[in-house]
Design an enzyme around this catalytic site. Structure first.
Site, PDB file in Angstrom:
ATOM      1  N   GLU A 158       7.681   5.409   9.137  1.00 57.69           N
ATOM      2  CA  GLU A 158       7.207   4.021   9.147  1.00 57.69           C
ATOM      3  C   GLU A 158       7.058   3.463  10.556  1.00 57.69           C
ATOM      4  O   GLU A 158       6.143   2.687  10.827  1.00 57.69           O
ATOM      5  CB  GLU A 158       8.129   3.138   8.313  1.00 57.69           C
ATOM      6  CG  GLU A 158       8.229   3.555   6.837  1.00 57.69           C
ATOM      7  CD  GLU A 158       6.889   3.583   6.131  1.00 57.69           C
ATOM      8  OE1 GLU A 158       5.894   3.058   6.680  1.00 57.69           O
ATOM      9  OE2 GLU A 158       6.828   4.138   5.011  1.00 57.69           O
ATOM     10  N   HIS A 163      -0.111   7.673   8.346  1.00 60.59           N
ATOM     11  CA  HIS A 163       0.850   8.416   7.523  1.00 60.59           C
ATOM     12  C   HIS A 163       0.319   9.785   7.091  1.00 60.59           C
ATOM     13  O   HIS A 163       1.098  10.661   6.757  1.00 60.59           O
ATOM     14  CB  HIS A 163       1.153   7.640   6.244  1.00 60.59           C
ATOM     15  CG  HIS A 163       2.263   6.638   6.365  1.00 60.59           C
ATOM     16  ND1 HIS A 163       3.476   6.923   6.952  1.00 60.59           N
ATOM     17  CD2 HIS A 163       2.355   5.353   5.923  1.00 60.59           C
ATOM     18  CE1 HIS A 163       4.258   5.851   6.871  1.00 60.59           C
ATOM     19  NE2 HIS A 163       3.602   4.884   6.263  1.00 60.59           N
ATOM     20  N   ALA A 214       0.866  -1.180   0.000  1.00 61.10           N
ATOM     21  CA  ALA A 214       0.000   0.000   0.000  1.00 61.10           C
ATOM     22  C   ALA A 214       0.896   1.221   0.000  1.00 61.10           C
ATOM     23  O   ALA A 214       2.075   1.132   0.320  1.00 61.10           O
ATOM     24  CB  ALA A 214      -0.911   0.023   1.231  1.00 61.10           C
ATOM     25  N   MET A 215       0.317   2.376  -0.369  1.00 60.14           N
ATOM     26  CA  MET A 215       1.112   3.608  -0.402  1.00 60.14           C
ATOM     27  C   MET A 215       0.245   4.774   0.007  1.00 60.14           C
ATOM     28  O   MET A 215      -0.868   4.937  -0.486  1.00 60.14           O
ATOM     29  CB  MET A 215       1.695   3.798  -1.811  1.00 60.14           C
ATOM     30  CG  MET A 215       2.471   5.080  -2.003  1.00 60.14           C
ATOM     31  SD  MET A 215       3.947   5.165  -0.924  1.00 60.14           S
ATOM     32  CE  MET A 215       4.026   6.932  -0.648  1.00 60.14           C
ATOM     33  N   GLU A 216       0.793   5.600   0.920  1.00 56.96           N
ATOM     34  CA  GLU A 216       0.001   6.604   1.625  1.00 56.96           C
ATOM     35  C   GLU A 216      -0.172   7.935   0.917  1.00 56.96           C
ATOM     36  O   GLU A 216      -0.456   8.935   1.573  1.00 56.96           O
ATOM     37  CB  GLU A 216       0.648   6.858   2.984  1.00 56.96           C
ATOM     38  CG  GLU A 216       2.021   7.567   2.927  1.00 56.96           C
ATOM     39  CD  GLU A 216       3.221   6.636   2.952  1.00 56.96           C
ATOM     40  OE1 GLU A 216       3.046   5.444   2.619  1.00 56.96           O
ATOM     41  OE2 GLU A 216       4.332   7.082   3.289  1.00 56.96           O
ATOM     42  N   ASN A 217       0.009   8.014  -0.408  1.00 51.85           N
ATOM     43  CA  ASN A 217      -0.131   9.283  -1.128  1.00 51.85           C
ATOM     44  C   ASN A 217      -1.206  10.148  -0.489  1.00 51.85           C
ATOM     45  O   ASN A 217      -2.328   9.683  -0.264  1.00 51.85           O
ATOM     46  CB  ASN A 217      -0.545   9.026  -2.582  1.00 51.85           C
ATOM     47  CG  ASN A 217       0.236   7.916  -3.211  1.00 51.85           C
ATOM     48  OD1 ASN A 217       1.452   7.994  -3.288  1.00 51.85           O
ATOM     49  ND2 ASN A 217      -0.448   6.851  -3.622  1.00 51.85           N
ATOM     50  N   HIS A 257      -2.485   1.844   9.089  1.00 50.09           N
ATOM     51  CA  HIS A 257      -1.096   2.247   8.828  1.00 50.09           C
ATOM     52  C   HIS A 257      -1.061   3.438   7.861  1.00 50.09           C
ATOM     53  O   HIS A 257      -0.422   4.452   8.124  1.00 50.09           O
ATOM     54  CB  HIS A 257      -0.331   1.046   8.256  1.00 50.09           C
ATOM     55  CG  HIS A 257       1.103   1.324   7.919  1.00 50.09           C
ATOM     56  ND1 HIS A 257       2.147   0.870   8.684  1.00 50.09           N
ATOM     57  CD2 HIS A 257       1.670   2.010   6.904  1.00 50.09           C
ATOM     58  CE1 HIS A 257       3.291   1.263   8.152  1.00 50.09           C
ATOM     59  NE2 HIS A 257       3.032   1.963   7.056  1.00 50.09           N
ATOM     60  N   GLU A 258      -1.771   3.301   6.761  1.00 49.28           N
ATOM     61  CA  GLU A 258      -1.704   4.348   5.729  1.00 49.28           C
ATOM     62  C   GLU A 258      -2.344   5.643   6.209  1.00 49.28           C
ATOM     63  O   GLU A 258      -1.871   6.729   5.877  1.00 49.28           O
ATOM     64  CB  GLU A 258      -2.368   3.875   4.429  1.00 49.28           C
ATOM     65  CG  GLU A 258      -1.786   2.579   3.837  1.00 49.28           C
ATOM     66  CD  GLU A 258      -0.284   2.593   3.713  1.00 49.28           C
ATOM     67  OE1 GLU A 258       0.297   3.666   3.452  1.00 49.28           O
ATOM     68  OE2 GLU A 258       0.341   1.519   3.900  1.00 49.28           O
TER      69      GLU A 258
HETATM   70 ZN   LIG Z   1       4.179   3.005   5.665  1.00 49.30          ZN
END
Ligand SMILES: [Zn+2]
Ligand SMILES: *[C@@H]1O[C@H](CO)[C@@H](O)[C@H](O)[C@H]1NC(C)=O
Ligand SMILES: *[C@@H]1O[C@H](CO)[C@@H](O)[C@H](O)[C@H]1NC(C)=O
Ligand SMILES: *[C@@H]1O[C@H](CO)[C@@H](O)[C@H](O)[C@H]1NC(C)=O
Ligand SMILES: *[C@@H]1O[C@H](CO)[C@@H](O)[C@H](O)[C@H]1NC(C)=O
Ligand SMILES: *[C@@H]1O[C@H](CO)[C@@H](O)[C@H](O)[C@H]1NC(C)=O
Length: 943
Positions: free
Chosen positions: A405, A386, A347-350, A382-383
């Site tokens: 992180e 962020h 996953a990516m928190e953009n 988690h995301e």
């Molecule tokens: Zn992360």
């Protein structure tokens, strides 16, 4: 980004595959980069010269120009569908994107050259303007450096003056690639009408830019502390929608083929958080009070089937939890989440546009294991953390990415607990996180949580930072700090940190200062930086050794290889308790042994140190105290906190591995399991015994070992038996995990009632041949055990189901189950199938062979098979294959064969070397321990 948040073996089937592929991706990248490095090494930094102010930069941008705002226009030319493939007038797919951008920046130090980053882009038409005078400044040259700096160097006719404001326009063109930068992803919509029908294939374009791929999408100052506002416009094909970090301001038809979508400006943010997606996806709204619009996007099929519903249900609750925890509202008016068919990370928190791998966001009611919700909730938590830690407040440079992180991981423990209190996951999460960190950090090749900035410069050095140390040790040391200063003070400190540094960048000292301030305000006097620097700036962690006879305690660096003396020491907070629940905090602040009354056993009572595993270290005791603790666990385990019950087992096994205690002590620590119902101690034991199984399942140790484990698991098995026999699951999630462990341990060690249950349940499915009544939680383990207990009929049925199922998670479970058979000829036939891509897709070949190798009956077959078919099978994940197939190697003969194989195929990589080294370690371990282990199991089962 998200790393693994592995909680249990239950979803190992789907989950491990995901994380392994993510990690494998990163590993491959860093291998790739390290081999490229020799060729691409930038010119070495010139020696400092006396008075010159502006040496040419080497790899980091000079900080003389500070970007303020980008106006970015992007136009991906990709088609989302190729409507009529057979029709010559239909379009061909195109991977081109074009765009232009204007970056406005402030000059703080006069210069005649602009340096920014650009990679794989054809740039043209540079225009530099003085924004204060509106005059154009002539460009004398534009050069894209070919080394790892990816500098775009623009030489000017006139110097830019300190204090001035300027802008740079560039047009550019690039290629849509796979997984990194701007990339293409494909999926199938609906069911294909006929074999080879491609008309249902769909395409989408998205971005994945962390850590340093924004430079592949548009020329930019691609460093995390070069924050700016992004004003984005996307031109995309009619029939698609565009999503960006910020909300859509306006979307119109551009011409007959194109739409143009304008976005509101983003918050001031780092380049790696930039994102957009152009797709035909459909969305689900979250219930919301209206301040933040939350939408979850997925393939239209998946959205229509409700697979986004679970994510949509919990997202707003998690967001609100963080808002009230930090006292800072989520910065934007919208939050979009997208389930991607392809994504380089889990996953990516953009900021405002979070991307997930499909399997980590979508939940299928009645098909997904209930435990899959844990993965989804953990990842979203988690995301979303962020959005504050990382997006609002960002580390200055990648050497301190743990500030992103570690926090996202730590905060997710609380958010999941808040949104799904019945999962009771917090403790299990904390433990699996701790163990992941402990494992890597006990190697001499580990790295400090916060290495010096100059050690993290090259691309592979930046990628290497995204490992268990950064994620798991980061979260573990934060938890330790919260325990030292109390959670209340810690939370106060991080609120300060988030509000003082909003839209800014930090290093760890900024964090220490905020928590220090909160600590002083609260009347505390711990020196936060002094304590924490010993944990963040050094590699590894200590083992604390306590002699409860005289109260003596000392620390030393814990390494699996204890012959490597390091002399490191830490500021160690030790929470200690005895037979009463009251605990006290003692500090150990040097490498010298000290004596403390609190560690002296009174009246023969046990002493327990590191209560609730708040500290990031292991504990060893004098044999008498070990004995007392283990006796307590057998007689009345609840006197010992749950997490410590798991940790005592884990410490005992790992201390034995480092030869600090006898292996029999580790085995003794499993005796209490007979009466244990909780998942944490069982998980700890099963994980640690896996190595014993691999080393001994081909030897005379295995019989007594199975008999012992069978006895141990009976209690737990019977505890959940009623549910299991009715294909039901307990309501409590922790018990659901225990149930799966019970079936796995009981069936694989031959408990008759377990084998009978698995066989019967599978037979029911075979006989009715319609609805599968096996509970989704139990499918993975039942399939495997039934195929193992069965013969050809069971195997063929499972193979048939595998071939005809379109559900990814069902297919993966069946593919794994097929490897569980004990019939050699079936295993051989199955191995043969891996050569036929119609039967087993190339991307699944390595994992399928590894499953077979994991089965003791398939070990030798798999090893012979990969040697006979190396050319083909190594096209898949060769690294994973070598690791998997050699895991059981523990004889000189196997070592020789492995070496010969490496020579024959000229395999030089690190993986083969590690496999050889591991085999040597195994041979030694078996020779040193086999006799005492056999004796132990024999005497234990003779009772
Ligand atoms: Zn992360
Ligand atoms: C190709 O597509 C065009 C436009 O959709 C259509 O008019 C034409 O009949 C098609 N030709 C064939 C051979 O299918
Ligand atoms: C698509 O590609 C094929 C093969 O390269 C070519 O023959 C055809 O003319 C192309 N079609 C269009 C519309 O460009
Ligand atoms: C940027 O690209 C768009 C789309 O091609 C175009 O309309 C616009 O004129 C370009 N901007 C400049 C300043 O050339
Ligand atoms: C989502 O929430 C709704 C309303 O509370 C509920 O009916 C539904 O079962 C939930 N869906 C999932 C998958 O949790
Ligand atoms: C613990 O201390 C006692 C008393 O000094 C000593 O006799 C014993 O050997 C010590 N035990 C260990 C394991 O060091």
């Amino acid at each position: 980004m998200a790393k693994e948040s592995a909680i249990s073996k239950a979803f190992a089937a789907t989950f491990v595959i995901l994380t392994v592929s993510v990690i494998a991706g990163i590993v491959v990248m860093s291998i790739f980069y390290s081999t490229q490095i020799a060729k691409m090494n930038p010119t070495p930094r010139p020696p400092p010269q006396s008075t010159t102010t502006s040496l040419p930069p080497v790899i980091r941008l000079p900080k003389n120009l500070i970007p303020q705002r980008y106006n970015v226009l992007l136009q991906p030319h990709l088609y989302t569908r190729i409507t009529e493939v057979v029709n010559v007038t239909s379009p061909n797919q195109t991977m081109v994107f074009t765009g232009n951008s204007t970056v406005s920046f402030h000059c703080v130090l006069g210069t005649r050259a602009i340096y920014l980053n650009s990679m794989d882009l054809a740039v043209s038409d540079p225009v530099v303007m003085n924004k204060d005078t509106n005059e154009r400044i002539g460009v004398s040259s534009v050069e894209n450096h070919k080394d790892e700096s990816n500098f775009l160097e623009i030489q000017l006719n006139d110097a830019l003056a300190a204090g001035g404001n300027y802008s740079l326009f560039l047009a550019f063109k690039g290629e849509i690639r796979t997984l990194h930068g701007m990339f293409v992803s494909t999926y199938v919509e609906g069911s294909p009408a006929y074999e080879g029908d491609e008309s249902t294939e769909r395409f989408l374009t998205a971005t994945h830019l962390e850590p340093i791929d924004a430079r592949k999408v548009f020329p930019c100052f691609d460093e995390p502390d070069m924050k700016a506002v992004f004003d984005v416009t996307i031109i995309h094909r009619i029939g698609t929608t565009a999503q960006g970090n910020a909300d859509i301001r306006e979307s119109n038809n551009f011409d007959d083929d194109w739409k143009i979508t304008f976005f509101h400006p983003t918050p001031k943010m780092s380049t790696y958080l930039f994102a957009f997606v152009v797709s035909e996806f459909a969305s689900t709204n979250s219930p919301t009070d209206g301040r933040v619009k939350i939408k979850t996007y997925a393939r239209p099929d998946a959205t229509a089937a409700g697979h986004t519903q679970y994510a949509a249900n919990i997202t707003e609750k998690i967001l609100k939890f963080y808002e009230s925890r930090y006292g800072i509202d989520y910065e934007q008016k919208k939050l979009t989440q997208i389930a991607m068919p392809d994504l380089a990370a889990e996953a990516m928190e953009n900021w405002g546009l979070v991307t997930y791998q499909e399997g980590s966001l979508l939940y299928e009611e009645g098909v997904s294991s209930l435990l899959h919700k844990e993965v989804i909730a953990s990842l979203i938590a988690h995301e979303l953390a962020h959005q504050w830690f990382g997006n609002l407040v960002t580390m200055k440079w990648w050497n301190e990415v743990w500030l992103n992180e570690g926090f996202a991981t730590y905060e997710s423990f609380f958010a999941v607990d808040h949104v799904e209190p019945t999962f009771q996951l917090k403790e299990a999460h904390i433990m699996s996180n701790l163990h992941a960190a402990f494992e890597q950090d006990a190697l001499a090749s580990s790295h400090p949580l916060s290495p010096p900035r100059d050690d993290v410069q090259m691309i592979y050095e930046i990628y290497d930072m995204f490992d268990s140390i950064t994620y798991c040790k980061g979260a573990a040391v934060l938890r330790m700090l919260a325990d030292i200063v109390t959670e209340r003070v810690f939370t106060k400190g991080i609120k300060m940190y988030l509000s003082d540094f909003s839209y800014k960048n930090t290093d760890q000292n900024d964090l220490w200062e905020c928590i220090q301030k909160a600590e002083y305000e609260d009347g505390g006097h711990t020196n936060v930086a002094t304590v924490m620097n010993t944990w963040t700036k050094q590699i590894g962690y200590p083992v604390i050794t306590i002699n409860t006879t005289n109260g003596e305690v000392y620390q030393k660096h814990f390494l699996f290889n204890q012959s490597l003396e390091s002399g490191l020491w830490w500021n160690v907070p030790i929470r200690v308790m005895s037979n009463t629940p009251k605990s006290s905090l003692i500090w150990l602040v040097s490498s010298d042994p000290v004596r403390k009354d609190e560690f002296i056993s009174k009246n023969g009572e046990w002493i327990l140190a590191n209560v609730n595993c708040a500290g990031y270290y292991r504990v060893n005791y004098n044999p008498e105290n070990w004995e007392r603790l283990l006796t307590q666990m057998e007689s009345n385990p609840h006197k010992i906190p749950l997490m410590n019950r798991g940790q005592l087992v884990d410490d005992a096994f790992n201390l034995a591995r480092a030869k600090l205690v006898e292996v029999t002590l580790a085995l003794n620590s499993t005796r209490f399991l007979r009466n244990e119902r909780e998942f944490i101690p069982w998980e700890s034991t099963v994980r640690n015994l896996e190595y014993f199984v691999l080393m001994f399942d081909r030897s005379e140790v295995y019989g007594p070992m199975q008999a012992y484990l069978c006895e141990q698991v009976k209690g737990l098995y019977n505890f959940v038996r009623n549910d299991t026999d009715n294909s039901q699951v307990p309501t409590d999630h922790s018990l659901q995990h225990s149930q799966i462990t019970a079936i796995e341990v009981a069936c694989s060690n031959g408990l008759p009632e377990c084998l009978e249950m698995a066989t019967k349940m599978f037979a029911n499915w075979m006989n009715t041949n319609s609805t599968n009544k096996i509970h989704p939680n139990l499918r993975s383990v039942i399939y495997c055990q039934a195929v193992a207990a069965g013969g050809r009929e069971e195997w063929d049925f499972a193979w048939n189901k595998f071939q005809n199922s379109s559900d990814t998670s069902e297919k993966d479970q069946l593919r794994q189950a097929l490897s569980c058979t004990k019939k050699i000829w079936l295993l051989n036939r199955y191995l043969g199938y891996t050569l036929d891509p119609e039967k087993i897709r190339l991307m699944d070949v390595a994992s399928t062979i590894n499953y077979i190798a994991k089965n003791v009956a398939g070990q030798a077959l798999a090893w012979n098979f990969i040697r006979a078919h190396w050319e083909y099978v190594s096209q898949g994940d060769a690294v994973m294959l070598i690791e998997g197939v050699t895991r059981r190697f523990s004889t000189q003969f196997e070592l020789d064969e492995l070496k010969r194989f490496a020579t024959d195929y000229n395999l030089l990589g690190r993986v083969v070397q590690q496999a050889i080294e591991q085999t040597q370690v195994n041979i030694q371990w078996v020779s040193e321990n086999k006799d005492s282990i056999l004796e132990w199991f024999e005497s234990e089962t003779a009772l």
